[in-house]
Design a protein around this motif. Sequence first.
Motif, PDB file in Angstrom:
ATOM      1  N   LEU A   1       0.865  -1.169   0.000  1.00 21.30           N
ATOM      2  CA  LEU A   1       0.000   0.000   0.000  1.00 21.30           C
ATOM      3  C   LEU A   1       0.904   1.222   0.000  1.00 21.30           C
ATOM      4  O   LEU A   1       1.752   1.383   0.880  1.00 21.30           O
ATOM      5  N   VAL A   2       0.717   2.081  -0.985  1.00 16.54           N
ATOM      6  CA  VAL A   2       1.627   3.196  -1.242  1.00 16.54           C
ATOM      7  C   VAL A   2       0.935   4.518  -0.938  1.00 16.54           C
ATOM      8  O   VAL A   2      -0.039   4.885  -1.602  1.00 16.54           O
ATOM      9  N   GLY A   3       1.416   5.235   0.064  1.00 16.40           N
ATOM     10  CA  GLY A   3       0.871   6.560   0.374  1.00 16.40           C
ATOM     11  C   GLY A   3       1.420   7.595  -0.601  1.00 16.40           C
ATOM     12  O   GLY A   3       2.620   7.635  -0.850  1.00 16.40           O
ATOM     13  N   ASN A   4       0.514   8.471  -1.115  1.00 19.76           N
ATOM     14  CA  ASN A   4       0.964   9.386  -2.161  1.00 19.76           C
ATOM     15  C   ASN A   4       0.436  10.816  -2.047  1.00 19.76           C
ATOM     16  O   ASN A   4       0.301  11.505  -3.053  1.00 19.76           O
TER      17      ASN A   4
ATOM     18  N   ASP B   1      -5.196   2.687   9.092  1.00 20.21           N
ATOM     19  CA  ASP B   1      -6.523   2.977   9.617  1.00 20.21           C
ATOM     20  C   ASP B   1      -7.587   2.049   9.025  1.00 20.21           C
ATOM     21  O   ASP B   1      -7.306   1.217   8.147  1.00 20.21           O
ATOM     22  N   THR B   2      -8.809   2.189   9.514  1.00 17.81           N
ATOM     23  CA  THR B   2      -9.904   1.302   9.123  1.00 17.81           C
ATOM     24  C   THR B   2     -10.207   1.382   7.636  1.00 17.81           C
ATOM     25  O   THR B   2     -10.485   0.362   6.981  1.00 17.81           O
ATOM     26  N   ARG B   3     -10.180   2.581   7.083  1.00 17.74           N
ATOM     27  CA  ARG B   3     -10.490   2.743   5.664  1.00 17.74           C
ATOM     28  C   ARG B   3      -9.509   1.977   4.789  1.00 17.74           C
ATOM     29  O   ARG B   3      -9.897   1.276   3.846  1.00 17.74           O
ATOM     30  N   ASN B   4      -8.217   2.082   5.093  1.00 18.70           N
ATOM     31  CA  ASN B   4      -7.223   1.375   4.292  1.00 18.70           C
ATOM     32  C   ASN B   4      -7.257  -0.130   4.542  1.00 18.70           C
ATOM     33  O   ASN B   4      -6.918  -0.918   3.649  1.00 18.70           O
ATOM     34  N   PHE B   5      -7.687  -0.534   5.737  1.00 21.02           N
ATOM     35  CA  PHE B   5      -7.868  -1.960   5.983  1.00 21.02           C
ATOM     36  C   PHE B   5      -8.952  -2.519   5.063  1.00 21.02           C
ATOM     37  O   PHE B   5      -8.782  -3.580   4.450  1.00 21.02           O
TER      38      PHE B   5
END
Length: 277
Positions: free
Chosen positions: A58-61, A101-105
């Motif tokens: 998962l890549v934060g951008n 966080d929950t959204r990314n889960f």
Amino acid sequence: HLLMLGTPNGGAKCVEVFLGKFNLFKKELKAARELTDDEMGRFNQFVKNTGGTKLAALVGNPVPIICGGYEWNDGFVTVNSAKHGVADFSYANDLNGNLVDTRNFSNFVLPHLVTGPDGKYPKPVRSDPNDIDRWKVEQGNPHSPRYDPRMRISFSKNAGNISREDSQTFLKEVNVLPKQTVEIEVPVETAENFGINFMVDKGVSVSLLDQNGKIIGKNMSNSPFASAMVRTLFFEKAITRGMWKLKIENGSDFEQTFLGYAWSTKFPVNSAMPVAE
């Protein structure tokens, strides 16, 4: 499955910079030194056998600036580093610390874990946008720091690879007592732009003021960007030589250490806008 959330697979540029400028991580947090480009390069060179383990990243951008230049990142790990060597990756418009966080889960982790009777993964992975619009300040997504106007970073099409200038000389370590506010002088040299990267506790607010006392930028303790490991103040317009100031406000109940340095970049002649992948 090995799921990596904002993992610096190609190294962490900010660790490299702060190690070089402040000799940070020499005595404490020695494990962080393993995240330099050289150390990660050696690791990736020799550690290739995954034993059949599936890899996904998962890549934060959400942030266009990191430690002395333009490159999309999550406040600590660049996009290129997070997806280095990983074919299965998705984007999230969140800072590194918010990738769990929950959204990314729901968007990333769960679809990689739930399998059907045929061994396939029925839940689709949902990736956030990776085009230039993800940086625009709009109403809508409460999860993304890019919608916080207090950050005050302007961003234009000049987001390609840059050449670096070393004209800026500011380099400072300051201890700030609880509830104390200090102002320190920041010498600036003529340049096309001006940035300061710093490390300090999230309970500390930092403002950049020009020679006339005008606030150029703020990185406040109540901003989503305060939780980033490396924080940024950036002024995109040309500046002339002078003496600016940093105002450091420690709102916490403990003494905090500020580590910061200044930089400027020189844009290439042909800058291209990032495109969606």
